[in-house]
Write an enzyme that holds these catalytic residues in place. Structure first.
Site, PDB file in Angstrom:
ATOM      1  CB  CYS A 199      -0.947   0.002   1.195  1.00  0.00           C
ATOM      2  SG  CYS A 199      -2.073  -1.388   1.180  1.00  0.00           S
ATOM      3  CG  ASN A 240      -6.552  -0.986   0.955  1.00  0.00           C
ATOM      4  OD1 ASN A 240      -5.801  -0.576   0.070  1.00  0.00           O
ATOM      5  ND2 ASN A 240      -6.113  -1.412   2.127  1.00  0.00           N
ATOM      6  CG  HIS A 298      -3.270   3.502   1.933  1.00  0.00           C
ATOM      7  ND1 HIS A 298      -3.664   3.098   0.677  1.00  0.00           N
ATOM      8  CD2 HIS A 298      -3.390   2.416   2.736  1.00  0.00           C
ATOM      9  CE1 HIS A 298      -3.998   1.820   0.730  1.00  0.00           C
ATOM     10  NE2 HIS A 298      -3.850   1.376   1.963  1.00  0.00           N
TER      11      HIS A 298
END
Ligand code: UT7
Length: 322
Positions: free
Chosen positions: A113, A279, A249
């Site tokens: 990520c 996500n 994020h």
């Protein structure tokens, strides 16, 4: 001094949308639980045969158009991904072939990520050194391919997508500071426990899926993200109040809100897109960035703080003047 400025942004989400109600039909979950605990309403999922490079190509073409340049003007291609099309060549080389640009440096970065933050920071270092002038930096993922769709702990969280930026040499900032970190000691909290040199047989049988100890990752993410922002500001002499936009994020609205609170940044200065796509790992920051540029929220001259936390653990930030 050579700086790196963002010349254009682009993004792409696959057409297929899976809502929380769709997931209620396949695992023991509810729309209410998913929205309350994560903020996610839907995610986009790549079609059969649609690959990370397909998504990356569409986002890249949008970014090239926004920057007003052709692919032939790019001399560095970096793709951040944990879900490459192939073991090799790299997705960056596949993308380069699609864009018809032979010659430029091209490679992938795998920092899960935090991948886009790593890739952007690396591009800036290449440009600052004088070796390269104009980079295409992409975060692209087909996370849906490494999700166990019978595991409610993970399948409600992730989605597919891509975001891209063009970064070019400039006399003025540009990227002001970036910080990258990792601590491999936390491998067991977030991982896909198969790979090329361990568990290849399981991998080709499609048995390798994301495993996550969610609440432990959550706590680490909140603590670490606040720290990285402080570290980045301290290195520049800027104050929290100087940040016009926080682009975090997009993993969980509760993590985003907790970080914003630590920074004393009001939520109307935080770019939030997690509700729209879940996500998307390395794609999430450039997706959010492009969304807020295109809808007119982010304007030239504003100060942006990007920050990410993910598998590894890896974490990092980029502070830039847009
Ligand atoms: O992107 C990089 C890093 N990743 C992240 O940042 C993700 C970090 N973690 C999170 O976002 C959150 O921890 C989750 C969203 C994954 C989970 O939220 P939580 O508030 O930490 O919930 P929990 O794991 O503590 O689980 C609470 C309860 C459990 O039931 P019991 O044991 O209390 O009876 C779970 O079994 O919620 C249950 N649960 C679900 N219930 C309905 C877990 N997943 C689901 C689900 N639907 N999909």
């Amino acid at each position: 001094m050579i700086y790196s400025r963002i010349a254009g942004t682009g993004s792409y989400l696959p057409e297929k949308v899976v809502t929380n109600s769709d997931l209620e039909k396949i695992v023991d979950t509810t729309d209410q639980w998913i929205q309350d605990r994560t903020g996610i309403k839907k995610r986009h999922i790549a079609a059969d045969g649609e690959t990370t490079c397909d998504l990356a190509e569409k986002a890249s073409r949008n970014a090239l158009e926004a920057a007003g340049i052709t692919a032939s003007e790019i001399d560095l291609v970096i793709v951040a991904t944990t879900t490459p099309d192939l073991i090799f060549p790299s997705t960056a080389c596949l993308l380069q072939q699609r864009l018809g640009i032979a010659g430029p440096t091209a490679f992938d970065i795998q920092a899960v990520c935090t991948g886009f933050v790593y890739a952007l920071s690396i591009a800036e270092k290449f440009i600052k050194s004088g070796s390269h002038k104009r980079a295409l930096v992409v975060g692209a993922e087909t996370l849906s391919r490494i999700i166990d769709w019978s595991d409610r702990n993970t399948c409600v969280l992730f989605g597919d997508g891509a975001g891209a930026v063009i970064v070019e040499a400039s006399d003025e900032p540009g990227i002001i500071a970036s910080h990258l970190h990792a601590d491999g000691a936390y491998e067991s909290l977030l991982r896909v426990p198969v790979g090329v040199s361990s568990g290849f047989e399981q991998m080709i049988r499609g048995e390798g899926y994301v495993e996550m100890k969610g609440s432990e990752v959550f706590k680490m993410a909140v603590t670490t993200l606040g720290r990285i922002v402080d570290e980045t500001l301290a290195s520049t002499g800027l104050q929290k109040s100087d940040i016009d936009w926080l682009i975090p994020h997009q993993a969980n609205i509760r993590i985003i809100k907790a970080t914003a609170k630590k920074l004393r940044t009001p939520m109307d200065r935080v770019v939030v897109t997690v509700h729209d796509h879940g996500n998307t790992s390395a794609a999430s920051i450039p997706l959010a960035f492009d969304t807020a540029v295109r809808d007119g929220r982010i304007k030239r001259g504003e100060i942006l703080m990007m920050e990410a936390f993910g598998g590894g653990f890896t974490w990092g930030s980029v502070l830039l003047k847009y």
